[in-house]
Design a protein around this motif. Structure first.
Motif, PDB file in Angstrom:
ATOM      1  N   SER A  30      13.974  89.232  25.620  1.00 18.35           N
ATOM      2  CA  SER A  30      12.704  89.752  26.200  1.00 18.35           C
ATOM      3  C   SER A  30      12.128  88.518  27.107  1.00 18.35           C
ATOM      4  O   SER A  30      12.137  87.651  26.868  1.00 18.35           O
ATOM      5  N   LEU A  31      11.913  89.191  28.274  1.00 13.39           N
ATOM      6  CA  LEU A  31      11.421  88.388  29.363  1.00 13.39           C
ATOM      7  C   LEU A  31      10.049  88.743  29.568  1.00 13.39           C
ATOM      8  O   LEU A  31       9.737  89.948  29.606  1.00 13.39           O
ATOM      9  N   LYS A  32       9.245  87.883  29.817  1.00 11.59           N
ATOM     10  CA  LYS A  32       7.741  88.023  30.263  1.00 11.59           C
ATOM     11  C   LYS A  32       7.514  87.670  31.802  1.00 11.59           C
ATOM     12  O   LYS A  32       8.062  86.475  31.928  1.00 11.59           O
ATOM     13  N   ASN A  33       6.807  88.319  32.597  1.00 14.24           N
ATOM     14  CA  ASN A  33       6.597  88.087  33.825  1.00 14.24           C
ATOM     15  C   ASN A  33       5.395  87.551  34.013  1.00 14.24           C
ATOM     16  O   ASN A  33       4.126  88.034  33.570  1.00 14.24           O
ATOM     17  N   HIS A  34       5.149  86.200  33.924  1.00 23.04           N
ATOM     18  CA  HIS A  34       3.912  85.352  34.055  1.00 23.04           C
ATOM     19  C   HIS A  34       3.287  85.669  35.504  1.00 23.04           C
ATOM     20  O   HIS A  34       2.118  84.933  35.445  1.00 23.04           O
ATOM     21  N   GLY A  35       3.722  86.141  36.358  1.00 27.29           N
ATOM     22  CA  GLY A  35       3.284  86.268  37.751  1.00 27.29           C
ATOM     23  C   GLY A  35       2.432  87.449  37.974  1.00 27.29           C
ATOM     24  O   GLY A  35       2.269  88.243  37.147  1.00 27.29           O
ATOM     25  N   ASP A  36       1.819  87.382  39.084  1.00 25.47           N
ATOM     26  CA  ASP A  36       1.276  88.705  39.761  1.00 25.47           C
ATOM     27  C   ASP A  36       1.942  89.513  40.448  1.00 25.47           C
ATOM     28  O   ASP A  36       1.361  90.729  40.916  1.00 25.47           O
ATOM     29  N   LYS A  37       3.136  89.321  40.520  1.00 23.91           N
ATOM     30  CA  LYS A  37       4.030  90.346  41.517  1.00 23.91           C
ATOM     31  C   LYS A  37       5.071  90.951  40.602  1.00 23.91           C
ATOM     32  O   LYS A  37       5.655  90.141  39.842  1.00 23.91           O
ATOM     33  N   LYS A  38       5.466  92.116  40.927  1.00 21.85           N
ATOM     34  CA  LYS A  38       6.529  92.782  40.044  1.00 21.85           C
ATOM     35  C   LYS A  38       7.849  92.230  40.511  1.00 21.85           C
ATOM     36  O   LYS A  38       7.944  91.853  41.530  1.00 21.85           O
ATOM     37  N   ALA A  39       8.747  91.872  39.385  1.00 19.65           N
ATOM     38  CA  ALA A  39      10.158  91.451  39.466  1.00 19.65           C
ATOM     39  C   ALA A  39      10.963  92.879  39.656  1.00 19.65           C
ATOM     40  O   ALA A  39      11.085  93.492  38.580  1.00 19.65           O
ATOM     41  N   THR A  40      11.610  93.026  40.902  1.00 16.66           N
ATOM     42  CA  THR A  40      12.027  94.234  40.942  1.00 16.66           C
ATOM     43  C   THR A  40      13.616  94.344  40.768  1.00 16.66           C
ATOM     44  O   THR A  40      14.168  95.469  40.451  1.00 16.66           O
ATOM     45  N   HIS A  41      14.133  93.433  40.997  1.00 19.10           N
ATOM     46  CA  HIS A  41      15.688  93.403  40.723  1.00 19.10           C
ATOM     47  C   HIS A  41      16.187  92.406  39.644  1.00 19.10           C
ATOM     48  O   HIS A  41      16.691  91.128  39.926  1.00 19.10           O
ATOM     49  N   VAL A  42      15.826  92.558  38.542  1.00 21.57           N
ATOM     50  CA  VAL A  42      16.174  91.631  37.242  1.00 21.57           C
ATOM     51  C   VAL A  42      17.465  91.971  36.780  1.00 21.57           C
ATOM     52  O   VAL A  42      17.837  92.976  36.432  1.00 21.57           O
ATOM     53  N   LYS A  43      18.380  90.999  36.726  1.00 18.37           N
ATOM     54  CA  LYS A  43      19.827  90.975  36.336  1.00 18.37           C
ATOM     55  C   LYS A  43      19.936  90.114  35.055  1.00 18.37           C
ATOM     56  O   LYS A  43      19.607  88.787  35.321  1.00 18.37           O
ATOM     57  N   VAL A  44      20.304  90.862  34.034  1.00 20.00           N
ATOM     58  CA  VAL A  44      20.655  89.856  32.770  1.00 20.00           C
ATOM     59  C   VAL A  44      22.161  90.131  32.378  1.00 20.00           C
ATOM     60  O   VAL A  44      22.430  91.150  32.114  1.00 20.00           O
ATOM     61  N   LYS A  45      22.807  88.995  32.346  1.00 18.39           N
ATOM     62  CA  LYS A  45      24.175  88.922  31.961  1.00 18.39           C
ATOM     63  C   LYS A  45      24.179  88.248  30.522  1.00 18.39           C
ATOM     64  O   LYS A  45      23.491  87.357  30.190  1.00 18.39           O
ATOM     65  N   PHE A  46      25.142  88.874  29.813  1.00 15.70           N
ATOM     66  CA  PHE A  46      25.371  88.437  28.241  1.00 15.70           C
ATOM     67  C   PHE A  46      26.754  87.809  28.182  1.00 15.70           C
ATOM     68  O   PHE A  46      27.826  88.501  28.621  1.00 15.70           O
ATOM     69  N   TYR A  47      26.851  86.575  27.588  1.00 14.50           N
ATOM     70  CA  TYR A  47      28.105  85.834  27.609  1.00 14.50           C
ATOM     71  C   TYR A  47      28.416  85.269  26.093  1.00 14.50           C
ATOM     72  O   TYR A  47      27.487  85.143  25.292  1.00 14.50           O
ATOM     73  N   ALA A  48      29.956  85.228  25.747  1.00 15.95           N
ATOM     74  CA  ALA A  48      30.141  84.498  24.586  1.00 15.95           C
ATOM     75  C   ALA A  48      30.622  83.250  24.943  1.00 15.95           C
ATOM     76  O   ALA A  48      31.459  82.817  25.611  1.00 15.95           O
ATOM     77  N   SER A  49      30.044  81.993  24.200  1.00 11.68           N
ATOM     78  CA  SER A  49      30.343  80.573  24.614  1.00 11.68           C
ATOM     79  C   SER A  49      30.886  80.109  23.335  1.00 11.68           C
ATOM     80  O   SER A  49      30.652  80.223  22.328  1.00 11.68           O
TER      81      SER A  49
END
Length: 134
Positions: A30-49
């Motif tokens: 879960s990601l929280k936007n602490h700013g006053d502007k919308k984040a329009t292009h969020v990419k989340v990638k998942f990896y196994a390390s």
């Protein structure tokens, strides 16, 4: 909120043990936007390390999948990758979520959980009892 869980679950945790096929799981962050502007292009990638560090080997060989979305100003948004396949065979891998958007400078990452694939038992059939032909 972050973690890994069995397929199609609403319960996420740090440690997950898989001992039967399919070796698949769900992962979320879960990601929280602490700013006053919308984040329009969020990419989340998942990896196994192999460990808790996120290096070039993980980026090249540990990619599980990607989700994209938007996060409004002051919003907390869940990014969930469903049906991640544990293709490494057996042993422990740390699951990492890495994200970027127009509000970040490159990728930021965090360990969200640990998945352990138990060693596979092999079956072996041998003759038991009387031997012979009929």
């Amino acid at each position: 909120e972050k973690g890994v869980g069995p397929l199609h679950t609403h319960v996420f945790q740090y440690d997950l043990h898989l001992d039967q096929d399919p070796y698949a799981f769900d992962a979320k962050v879960s990601l929280k936007n602490h700013g006053d502007k919308k984040a329009t292009h969020v990419k989340v990638k998942f990896y196994a390390s192999l460990d808790k560090t996120f290096g070039p080997h993980d980026r090249a060989h540990g990619f599980l999948g990607k989700v994209t979305g938007q996060v409004d100003a002051h919003e907390l948004k869940e990014f969930k990758y469903k049906n991640a396949y544990a293709a490494w065979g057996e042993g422990v891998r740390y699951i990492i979520a890495a994200w970027k958007s127009e509000c970040t400078h490159g990728y930021t990452w965090v360990v969200i959980g640990k998945v352990n694939i138990k060693k596979q038992l092999k079956c072996q059939l041998k003759v038991h009892g009387e031997k012979g032909v009929a």
